[in-house]
Design a protein around this motif. Structure first.
Motif, short mmCIF file in Angstrom:
data_model
loop_
_atom_site.label_atom_id
_atom_site.label_comp_id
_atom_site.label_asym_id
_atom_site.label_seq_id
_atom_site.Cartn_x
_atom_site.Cartn_y
_atom_site.Cartn_z
N ASP A 83 -95.94 48.56 76.26
CA ASP A 83 -95.66 50.17 76.61
C ASP A 83 -95.02 49.76 78.02
OD1 ASP A 83 -96.80 53.05 76.32
OD2 ASP A 83 -96.56 52.30 78.37
N ALA A 84 -94.19 50.88 78.33
CA ALA A 84 -93.38 50.77 79.49
C ALA A 84 -94.11 50.95 80.71
CB ALA A 84 -92.16 51.95 79.38
N GLY A 113 -89.03 48.76 70.54
CA GLY A 113 -89.36 50.02 71.66
C GLY A 113 -88.57 49.56 72.99
N GLN A 147 -87.17 52.39 75.33
CA GLN A 147 -88.01 53.03 76.25
C GLN A 147 -87.72 52.61 77.74
OE1 GLN A 147 -92.26 52.30 75.84
NE2 GLN A 147 -91.82 50.22 75.49
#
Length: 141
Positions: free
Chosen positions: A107-108, A134, A137
């Motif tokens: 996740d960022a 991803g 992002q």
């Protein structure tokens, strides 16, 4: 900018004054040095190299996915795992023939240290089919 002749005969000086040219060149050199981008720290990850001599194995339809959420929790195919279990899963997937793809999606908002720890576990497991998912992002507008 004063010019003086070498003689008193009233003729203009024939040599070019190179001092302004040298000043401009020095300013341009300093501007070039200042605008060189600063090298950033990078984590070295040995990604698989495309080899023309080897036959590429048939892609296995099974794809495993590692996700790291903002709190630093690791999930393997949507089920939470710890580092020991992750290492066991990676060893089992590397032993399969052909080796399944491994998708890595942090996740960022996840801490960089946690992402680095998981990447170190993946590297120690000798995974050869690793893909980062991803990355859009992280793009800044």
């Amino acid at each position: 900018m004063a010019m003086s002749g070498g003689k008193d005969d009233g003729q203009p000086m024939m040599e070019m004054n190179t001092t302004p040219l040298i000043d401009v060149m020095l300013v341009l050199l300093i501007m070039f040095i200042i605008t060189i981008p600063i090298q950033t720290h990078a984590v070295k990850v040995d990604l698989p190299q495309d080899s023309q001599n080897q036959n590429q194995p048939i892609v296995d339809p099974v794809k495993n996915k590692i996700v790291i959420d903002p709190q630093g929790n690791i999930t393997w195919n949507a089920s939470p795992v710890n580092e020991v279990t992750l290492n066991q899963y990676l060893e089992q997937s590397v032993a399969l023939d052909p080796e399944p793809e491994l998708h890595f999606q942090p996740d960022a908002e996840a801490r960089y240290a946690r992402v680095d720890e998981v990447l170190a576990i993946v590297k120690r497991a000798n995974v050869s089919k690793l893909g980062f998912i991803g990355n859009e992002q992280y793009r800044q507008f």
